[in-house]
Design an enzyme around this catalytic site. Sequence first.
Site, PDB file in Angstrom:
ATOM      1  N   ARG A 164       9.293 -16.361  18.100  1.00  0.00           N
ATOM      2  CA  ARG A 164       8.556 -15.835  19.247  1.00  0.00           C
ATOM      3  C   ARG A 164       8.142 -14.388  18.998  1.00  0.00           C
ATOM      4  NH1 ARG A 164       5.380 -17.607  23.405  1.00  0.00           N
ATOM      5  NH2 ARG A 164       5.182 -15.927  24.918  1.00  0.00           N
TER       6      ARG A 164
ATOM      7  N   GLU B 137      10.481 -25.998  38.696  1.00  0.00           N
ATOM      8  CA  GLU B 137      10.848 -25.207  37.524  1.00  0.00           C
ATOM      9  C   GLU B 137      11.486 -26.026  36.411  1.00  0.00           C
ATOM     10  OE1 GLU B 137      14.543 -24.990  40.152  1.00  0.00           O
ATOM     11  OE2 GLU B 137      12.368 -24.940  40.467  1.00  0.00           O
TER      12      GLU B 137
ATOM     13  N   ALA C 247      14.356 -12.688  36.759  1.00  0.00           N
ATOM     14  CA  ALA C 247      15.280 -13.830  36.665  1.00  0.00           C
ATOM     15  C   ALA C 247      16.244 -13.890  37.845  1.00  0.00           C
ATOM     16  CB  ALA C 247      16.068 -13.751  35.357  1.00  0.00           C
ATOM     17  N   VAL C 248      16.031 -13.088  38.887  1.00  0.00           N
ATOM     18  CA  VAL C 248      16.984 -13.024  39.992  1.00  0.00           C
ATOM     19  C   VAL C 248      17.120 -14.366  40.698  1.00  0.00           C
ATOM     20  CG1 VAL C 248      15.286 -12.244  41.715  1.00  0.00           C
ATOM     21  CG2 VAL C 248      17.715 -11.636  41.978  1.00  0.00           C
ATOM     22  N   ASP C 249      16.055 -15.191  40.713  1.00  0.00           N
ATOM     23  CA  ASP C 249      16.171 -16.487  41.382  1.00  0.00           C
ATOM     24  C   ASP C 249      17.045 -17.460  40.601  1.00  0.00           C
ATOM     25  OD1 ASP C 249      14.379 -16.874  39.334  1.00  0.00           O
ATOM     26  OD2 ASP C 249      12.695 -17.447  40.623  1.00  0.00           O
TER      27      ASP C 249
ATOM     28  N   LYS D 241       8.990 -22.726  48.174  1.00  0.00           N
ATOM     29  CA  LYS D 241      10.350 -22.233  47.913  1.00  0.00           C
ATOM     30  C   LYS D 241      11.398 -23.201  48.441  1.00  0.00           C
ATOM     31  CE  LYS D 241      11.381 -19.049  46.141  1.00  0.00           C
ATOM     32  NZ  LYS D 241      11.649 -18.919  44.667  1.00  0.00           N
TER      33      LYS D 241
ATOM     34  N   SER E 138       5.206 -17.617  36.682  1.00  0.00           N
ATOM     35  CA  SER E 138       5.766 -16.672  35.719  1.00  0.00           C
ATOM     36  C   SER E 138       4.707 -15.670  35.274  1.00  0.00           C
ATOM     37  CB  SER E 138       6.327 -17.417  34.507  1.00  0.00           C
ATOM     38  OG  SER E 138       7.417 -18.236  34.880  1.00  0.00           O
TER      39      SER E 138
ATOM     40  N   HIS F 172      15.693 -23.865  42.040  1.00  0.00           N
ATOM     41  CA  HIS F 172      16.598 -22.899  41.398  1.00  0.00           C
ATOM     42  C   HIS F 172      18.048 -23.128  41.839  1.00  0.00           C
ATOM     43  CE1 HIS F 172      13.217 -20.749  39.679  1.00  0.00           C
ATOM     44  NE2 HIS F 172      12.649 -20.700  40.856  1.00  0.00           N
TER      45      HIS F 172
ATOM     46  N   TYR G 292      10.035 -25.446  44.360  1.00  0.00           N
ATOM     47  CA  TYR G 292      10.973 -24.679  43.539  1.00  0.00           C
ATOM     48  C   TYR G 292      12.349 -24.761  44.195  1.00  0.00           C
ATOM     49  CZ  TYR G 292       7.091 -22.514  40.994  1.00  0.00           C
ATOM     50  OH  TYR G 292       5.987 -22.288  40.211  1.00  0.00           O
TER      51      TYR G 292
ATOM     52  N   MET H 102       8.540 -13.043  44.097  1.00  0.00           N
ATOM     53  CA  MET H 102       7.556 -11.997  43.854  1.00  0.00           C
ATOM     54  C   MET H 102       6.113 -12.455  44.059  1.00  0.00           C
ATOM     55  SD  MET H 102       9.211 -10.018  40.576  1.00  0.00           S
ATOM     56  CE  MET H 102       7.746  -9.044  40.313  1.00  0.00           C
TER      57      MET H 102
ATOM     58  N   ARG I  58       2.811 -18.000  50.616  1.00  0.00           N
ATOM     59  CA  ARG I  58       2.213 -19.123  49.897  1.00  0.00           C
ATOM     60  C   ARG I  58       2.374 -20.407  50.703  1.00  0.00           C
ATOM     61  NH1 ARG I  58       5.364 -18.423  44.292  1.00  0.00           N
ATOM     62  NH2 ARG I  58       6.948 -17.731  45.796  1.00  0.00           N
TER      63      ARG I  58
END
Length: 363
Positions: free
Chosen positions: A203, A117, A268-270, A74, A134, A95, A93, A301, A15
């Site tokens: 939700r 984020e 959610a690994v990031d 990133k 997402s 994180h 991003y 991803m 990206r």
Amino acid sequence: MEIGVPKESKDQEFRVGLSPSSVRVLRENGHNIFVETQAGTGAGFTDDDYKSVGAEIVSTPDAAWNRDLVVKVKEPLTSEYKFLQKGQLLFTYLHLAADRKLTEHLIDCGTCAIAYETVEQPGANKLPLLSPMSIIAGRLSVQFGARFLERQQGGRGVLLGGVPGVKPGKVVILGGGVVGTEAAKIAVGMGAAVQILDVNVERLSYLETLFGSRVELIYSNSAHIEAAVREADLLIGAVLIPGRRAPILVKRDLVKQMRPGSVIIDVAVDQGGCVETLHPTSHTSPIYLEEDVVHYGVPNMPGAVPWTATQALNNSTLPYVVELANLGTKALEINPALAKGVNVQNHRLVHPAVQSVFPDLVN
């Protein structure tokens, strides 16, 4: 303002921070854009595409980084720390809750770091710059999960959609937010048996209006998680607490109870991940086997589909980039959503959620 667009350094991250159409808009606003050569190649944009809309192509990373505003996708890697400078605006991003080293360096160097984020529209609990990625990550999670369930990839050899006379695979999704909803759409479309677990009853009620009886909607607690995970062919972690580290919902002992060859994909690994046995991987080496279960932990991803992802991201980020370029830090005073995005400013860690993760870094 001078705006830099470096080429991404993360493994197979194709990206790019600004597309040519975004550059054109910024040029129309009177700004100068410096794009590192081949920064957009992986997303299908050539240097000539950028030149045609008024960007200057630069041959080295520092020539892109040494600008008033740097727009990336990133977080900066260790090799890029040397480019970060006092007074510079960084928009990407970050994180930070899962990256103490980067957090400390941003505080030390004095960069004003604004995280996609955590940009949040007031009163609506909406994360407009996280949402497009997402959506993509949620859809990819099932696509990748189906692939790694194949026996040749180390999986159980389960076809998610099943066939007449053979039951479909079971997809368990932890979290019914944007990622979980999009994952469920793809899994249902494939014909899988799908469960979503979430702690928000409202939700779950909303998801019932979307899926009806096609998805089993379960209130998330430890007993329900244990029962669902044991039977999962594909487990998708889709838990988000904005700015904070994801809670560990699946411990190693529970992973041991999954069937050999089952697959775990933690979106959610990031943010640290919600499965104890899962750690970050890369597009080059995306999976590993632990407790006889296939683990996938690629934190970027959407980088697998850069043509789609870059344009989707730019559709959301461009208005904020224009505002930052036009107004500089004054935009943070005028726009409450952008103000929520600030993680580090003036050598201080300022975002409350990240402060709660690293209280010793707060001054």
